[in-house]
Write a protein that holds these residues in place. Sequence first.
Motif, PDB file in Angstrom:
ATOM      1  N   CYS A  63      65.910   5.493  62.256  1.00  0.00           N
ATOM      2  CA  CYS A  63      67.020   4.635  61.856  1.00  0.00           C
ATOM      3  C   CYS A  63      67.005   4.418  60.340  1.00  0.00           C
ATOM      4  O   CYS A  63      65.954   4.175  59.755  1.00  0.00           O
ATOM      5  CB  CYS A  63      66.946   3.290  62.571  1.00  0.00           C
ATOM      6  SG  CYS A  63      68.224   2.171  62.000  1.00  0.00           S
TER       7      CYS A  63
ATOM      8  N   THR B  26      69.694   2.387  58.777  1.00  0.00           N
ATOM      9  CA  THR B  26      70.654   1.351  58.412  1.00  0.00           C
ATOM     10  C   THR B  26      69.953   0.114  57.822  1.00  0.00           C
ATOM     11  O   THR B  26      68.751  -0.068  58.002  1.00  0.00           O
ATOM     12  CB  THR B  26      71.527   1.003  59.633  1.00  0.00           C
ATOM     13  OG1 THR B  26      71.903   2.232  60.265  1.00  0.00           O
ATOM     14  CG2 THR B  26      72.791   0.263  59.251  1.00  0.00           C
TER      15      THR B  26
ATOM     16  N   PHE C  14      62.470   1.403  62.852  1.00  0.00           N
ATOM     17  CA  PHE C  14      62.529   1.797  64.258  1.00  0.00           C
ATOM     18  C   PHE C  14      62.861   3.274  64.376  1.00  0.00           C
ATOM     19  O   PHE C  14      63.618   3.819  63.573  1.00  0.00           O
ATOM     20  CB  PHE C  14      63.620   0.962  64.929  1.00  0.00           C
ATOM     21  CG  PHE C  14      63.663   1.082  66.437  1.00  0.00           C
ATOM     22  CD1 PHE C  14      62.750   0.420  67.239  1.00  0.00           C
ATOM     23  CD2 PHE C  14      64.643   1.846  67.048  1.00  0.00           C
ATOM     24  CE1 PHE C  14      62.801   0.513  68.629  1.00  0.00           C
ATOM     25  CE2 PHE C  14      64.706   1.947  68.441  1.00  0.00           C
ATOM     26  CZ  PHE C  14      63.779   1.280  69.226  1.00  0.00           C
TER      27      PHE C  14
ATOM     28  N   PRO D  85      69.088  -3.173  58.046  1.00  0.00           N
ATOM     29  CA  PRO D  85      67.913  -3.944  58.479  1.00  0.00           C
ATOM     30  C   PRO D  85      66.624  -3.106  58.515  1.00  0.00           C
ATOM     31  O   PRO D  85      65.549  -3.607  58.156  1.00  0.00           O
ATOM     32  CB  PRO D  85      68.311  -4.437  59.872  1.00  0.00           C
ATOM     33  CG  PRO D  85      69.803  -4.535  59.805  1.00  0.00           C
ATOM     34  CD  PRO D  85      70.221  -3.355  58.970  1.00  0.00           C
ATOM     35  N   CYS D  86      66.724  -1.844  58.915  1.00  0.00           N
ATOM     36  CA  CYS D  86      65.534  -0.989  58.887  1.00  0.00           C
ATOM     37  C   CYS D  86      65.193  -0.605  57.446  1.00  0.00           C
ATOM     38  O   CYS D  86      64.015  -0.534  57.089  1.00  0.00           O
ATOM     39  CB  CYS D  86      65.740   0.261  59.746  1.00  0.00           C
ATOM     40  SG  CYS D  86      65.438  -0.045  61.513  1.00  0.00           S
TER      41      CYS D  86
ATOM     42  N   CYS E 117      71.963   2.394  62.921  1.00  0.00           N
ATOM     43  CA  CYS E 117      71.360   1.275  63.670  1.00  0.00           C
ATOM     44  C   CYS E 117      71.246   1.535  65.174  1.00  0.00           C
ATOM     45  O   CYS E 117      72.225   1.778  65.858  1.00  0.00           O
ATOM     46  CB  CYS E 117      72.151  -0.007  63.438  1.00  0.00           C
ATOM     47  SG  CYS E 117      71.452  -1.432  64.299  1.00  0.00           S
ATOM     48  N   LEU E 118      70.037   1.433  65.678  1.00  0.00           N
ATOM     49  CA  LEU E 118      69.765   1.692  67.091  1.00  0.00           C
ATOM     50  C   LEU E 118      69.712   0.398  67.907  1.00  0.00           C
ATOM     51  O   LEU E 118      69.295   0.407  69.060  1.00  0.00           O
ATOM     52  CB  LEU E 118      68.450   2.463  67.230  1.00  0.00           C
ATOM     53  CG  LEU E 118      68.502   3.920  66.724  1.00  0.00           C
ATOM     54  CD1 LEU E 118      67.098   4.503  66.569  1.00  0.00           C
ATOM     55  CD2 LEU E 118      69.323   4.795  67.661  1.00  0.00           C
ATOM     56  N   GLY E 119      70.135  -0.703  67.307  1.00  0.00           N
ATOM     57  CA  GLY E 119      70.159  -1.956  68.057  1.00  0.00           C
ATOM     58  C   GLY E 119      68.760  -2.461  68.375  1.00  0.00           C
ATOM     59  O   GLY E 119      68.514  -3.002  69.458  1.00  0.00           O
ATOM     60  N   ALA E 120      67.850  -2.267  67.450  1.00  0.00           N
ATOM     61  CA  ALA E 120      66.481  -2.754  67.639  1.00  0.00           C
ATOM     62  C   ALA E 120      65.932  -3.195  66.290  1.00  0.00           C
ATOM     63  O   ALA E 120      64.767  -2.950  65.974  1.00  0.00           O
ATOM     64  CB  ALA E 120      65.609  -1.669  68.252  1.00  0.00           C
ATOM     65  N   CYS E 121      66.752  -3.847  65.491  1.00  0.00           N
ATOM     66  CA  CYS E 121      66.395  -4.170  64.101  1.00  0.00           C
ATOM     67  C   CYS E 121      65.233  -5.158  64.028  1.00  0.00           C
ATOM     68  O   CYS E 121      64.623  -5.309  62.979  1.00  0.00           O
ATOM     69  CB  CYS E 121      67.599  -4.735  63.367  1.00  0.00           C
ATOM     70  SG  CYS E 121      69.176  -4.111  63.938  1.00  0.00           S
TER      71      CYS E 121
HETATM   72  S1  FES Z   1      68.985  -1.131  61.498  1.00  0.00           S
HETATM   73 FE1  FES Z   1      67.502   0.066  62.463  1.00  0.00          FE
HETATM   74  S2  FES Z   1      67.624  -0.563  64.500  1.00  0.00           S
HETATM   75 FE2  FES Z   1      69.164  -1.731  63.530  1.00  0.00          FE
END
Ligand code: FES
Lengths: 429, 157
Positions: free
Chosen positions: B83, B85, B133, B87-88, B124-128
Amino acid sequence: MAFEPLLTRNVGRPGSEAIDAYLASGGYQGLKRVLREFTPEKFVEEVKSSGLRGRGGAGFSTGMKWGFLPKGREKPRYLCVNADESEPGTFKDRLLIEKDPHLVLEGIIASAYAIECNLAFFYIRGEFHQGHRIFQKAVAEAHARGYLGRNILGSGFGLDIIMYRGAGAYICGEETALLESLEGKRGYPRIKPPFPALVGLYGCPTIINNVETLANVTLIAERGAAWYAAIGRPPKNTGPKLFCLSGHVKRPGVYEAPLGVPFLELLNEQAGGMAHPSRPLKAAVPGGSSMKILPASKCDVLLDFDSLAAAGTSLGSAGGIVMDTGTCIVGALLNLARFYAHESCGQCTPCREGTGWLVQILVRLERGDGRMEDVGLLADIAGRIEGNTVCPFGEAIAWPVDSYVKEFREEFEEHARRKACPLRAAAGR
Amino acid sequence: MTIPVHPETDRRIDDLLARFPQKGSALLPALYLIQEERGWVSEESMEYVAGKIGLSPAFVSGVVSFYTMFHRRPVGRHHIQICRTLPCALRGADSLMAHARSRLGIRDGETRADGRYSLVSVECLGACDRAPFLQINDREHGPVDPAGLDDILRRLE
Ligand code: FES
Ligand SMILES: Cc1cc2nc3c(=O)[nH]c(=O)nc-3n(C[C@H](O)[C@H](O)[C@H](O)COP(=O)(O)O)c2cc1C
Ligand code: SF4
């Protein structure tokens, strides 16, 4: 502040996803009550008076949305569960799907009863492999125990659920793109009106609801609208809410609190404050990446639909992203611009082309090739996307661009003036 | 006509056609069945599934290319998705990706010549909350630092 967890009451118990654990903790009693004591119309009224507003992003009254369905019954009605959860910073639906699928399922069944629908679709993002397996098992368990199928608990009401996996496209979380995807097509959002309540899946009346919204319906089914409406900040911001915190926070995670909890309380007391004690809060996006940013000086806000609107941003999907003073705001916006450029479905020229231009300009500012005019150009492009597209994805990119530039203009200008990233220079990188 | 899929897959696609109020909805799940069997979706299998559902091959190809999870060419046996995005990224996704590239000897978007690994950055994989991740095929890992990635790869070998 002490608050009895409602949405997360079973999370953390081993085996919480199994139907026996759910039943042992009083599960499916709410559904029984609804089937016994309410006509469908009465339960729509009950949900209306609970004040429940959608948890998928727009915050629209759930009961009112249900009320938009046409009276006639010439065509079947469908319920589509939006489990696409792809807004950067958001991972709350995943928690419910994986840890308490029956809480969601009970709400789906009660909602389908209310809107008189006999076939529901569970549209889950393709990357949620684990969530898909768990939810599929929950559906099978519910069938075996008579909570799904032709004649649920002897009520005469029947419901089946079809699981449907997305395949990697953020836009399919937008409700009409989701319908297109469910019909086996590219996820191109439709022009509204007509709204899905009138012309939805296969041209039939359709309700689309978020996973967390439906879990809240279970609570209303269990304990009633009057009880529910007293939680949070009544009358317009009622109920419990799942808040996500990610980024530079000590304990990233999902936190449950009533609507209207102060952001700083959630950050400092529940999530343990900032990750690095030496780097304080610089900015936060309380509602997911598509919402406007708040600089630290404006972060003393209550987390509910109307308080955040008054503060110039939105609750959105409650995907809180926290940034400390080590964060380059230009770099953060570039990251998001790339996301939106990648995820634009490409139907509208302003969105398709505009997102690409934003990336180009931000790349040059970040690299040190930027010009002073670029800063104004960013806001200008955002302004031309906003309001000129088929779907609200246009706003989802215009809002962050507009607010990052407005709140941190000095930092953008410094990139252009110094021909370098000041933070990177300071760190010797 | 010989079919480009296993007879069992063909039968499961028939089941799908009967499941939905409209046949078109069977397309995405049918593509998943084909990809599960083959690892990717070839031109030939797109023509086959178009014929089964009653769509044009061009329409099917348009759908396949819209969704990032359908592979139009073979990927590695271990398909590593990191990921990228915000947050990651705030928690070190960039250095994780750099480490993966040098450790595997391939760039973002490439498959290694021996077919063992492919590497791709994803959104984003929905696990921020577990950032940074990553996913390898259908398995989730996070948070993963460069040393953690080495451990995971060692276990795969
Ligand atoms: S930004 Fe990586 S899982 Fe949401
Ligand atoms: C670009 C875009 C992406 C969206 N993604 C999601 C999503 O992943 N999950 C979701 O529940 N709603 C998402 N929505 C909101 C849905 O369109 C819709 O409003 C919501 O599912 C309605 O459910 P609710 O009334 O229960 O909130 C998105 C909207 C837009 C414009
Ligand atoms: S605004 Fe963007 S995502 Fe929405 S329909 Fe237009 S091009 Fe597609």
